[in-house]
Design an enzyme around this catalytic site. Sequence first.
Site, mmCIF file in Angstrom:
data_model
loop_
_atom_site.group_PDB
_atom_site.id
_atom_site.type_symbol
_atom_site.label_atom_id
_atom_site.label_comp_id
_atom_site.label_asym_id
_atom_site.label_seq_id
_atom_site.Cartn_x
_atom_site.Cartn_y
_atom_site.Cartn_z
ATOM 1 N N ASP A 38 48.961 49.657 40.372
ATOM 2 C CA ASP A 38 47.991 49.217 39.412
ATOM 3 C C ASP A 38 46.247 49.896 39.522
ATOM 4 O O ASP A 38 45.833 49.830 40.324
ATOM 5 C CB ASP A 38 48.210 47.754 40.011
ATOM 6 N N LYS A 60 46.649 49.941 33.207
ATOM 7 C CA LYS A 60 46.189 49.871 31.807
ATOM 8 C C LYS A 60 45.306 51.195 31.906
ATOM 9 O O LYS A 60 44.272 51.919 32.866
ATOM 10 C CB LYS A 60 45.426 48.482 31.579
ATOM 11 N N MET A 175 42.444 34.792 36.922
ATOM 12 C CA MET A 175 43.044 35.201 35.493
ATOM 13 C C MET A 175 41.905 33.992 34.706
ATOM 14 O O MET A 175 43.280 33.975 33.129
ATOM 15 C CB MET A 175 44.450 34.882 34.908
#
Length: 493
Positions: A38, A60, A175
């Site tokens: 990731d 991403k 987060m």
Amino acid sequence: MSDGMGCVYLVGAGCGGIELLTLRGLELLRRCDAVVYDDLIDMGLLEAVPAGAERIYMGKRSGRHSAAQAEICAVLFEKAQAGKTVVRLKGGDPFVFGRGGEELLALRAAGVPCEAVPGVSSAVAIPELAGIPVTHRGLSRSFHVVTAHTANTPDGLPEDFDRLAGLSGTLVFLMGLERLAQISARLTAAGMATETPAAVVSGGNAPRPAVVRGTLGDIAERAAGVAGPAVIVVGETAALELVSTVSRPLAGVTVALTGTDAFTAKLRTALEALGGRTFTAQRSVVRELTPALDLERICECGAWLVFTSGNGVEAFFRRLRALEFDLRRLWRCRFAVIGRATAAKLESYGVYPELCPEEFTSEALGRLLRERVSKGAAIYLLRSRDGSAVLRELLADAFDLRDVALYAAEADEGIARAAEARLAGADFLVFASAGGVEMFFQAHRCVPEGTVCVCIGRVTAEALGRRYRGRILTASEASAEGIVEVIVGCLKE
């Protein structure tokens, strides 16, 4: 690879480099057939992966959403079904808001053997690296890890969020940077004092590390400029600063690396020993070629064998081994190298070069060969397919020259995509070759403003100068040690 079903290991990568990876995780990386990784994974971890293993990036890029969970699970299943040993490399710990449980259940349902390997969680490690303990005698006897990214609630915070205000321990939110103002408001509205210490820490492999301390009443305003991901700490321990008192010259400095694994690994070790943070911005993969080496002629005429990199040395001797060639037949050959690191690699095979220029450049090596080697002698340049034309041009008119491409360097696109978000936070950007410069600009639009570029030598600096008008420093010695010396010297200015 086996004929039957492979196995998937969900490995926690921790929150930094290889020093925060478990020994079990490192062992699995070193023997895997494929790794699925990731964002925010230290790219240095991938240097432990075998050269022939697949590296699959599922993160991403430029704001694009991460790969769907179903897509990730499908890739894991596909590779395992092919009989591969697969490492699913996840930041922190797989089971601490890492969706590792979902992946494990999906794999088990599909009949894929799987195992979770714990990692150092960001909930504890990121505050600790900033000097904030989540527990401390007399201040906090417990800590609570909370997600601030909950689905199906009006503000994204957990349903029982208000109850957290009455707990006596440390609150750690993951987060939650975008909801920091809401977190503060909800906690104070539920009875927590506005003077309660609070901190926001963006660290580990985050693009822009930062530590901001304040109180529950003002932390949202103080941390307005912090870029995610970040850990939010609320409680008395957030006011502590139990940071290391060891003085290291590169503490707080981030260096982006480019080049092959062999080069970046050596440079990473030297920089991190001085306190620097590193990540790989562009990785060059060495693909060995199968040239038609006239070994009979090389042996008969006692040719000069010239190496310009350690990669060339390794490719040459691996080729000889594949051909079951007896090294004793090279007894008449002479050897020349371009620098100390290449000489050391050659010496590791029991061969000591006769010639090595004081200045580690193609031009200096070419001049030395012209001075010391008899005109008309056979010279073999054993190097990269994309090697500089300088050496060939210097030697072609005076010798029986053969330019042999032993390997080619190719870009690892997945590494470049994963590193894109972190480039803006780099203080220095290191280039190890002119070819690496071209690969970098193929993958990235530009060098971030304010980043100082460091080149291993003049040829590399000239190649960069044609693409970039910012500050460029050149190592006085073409080696990892020379690059470290330039970076440390720059910080002393």
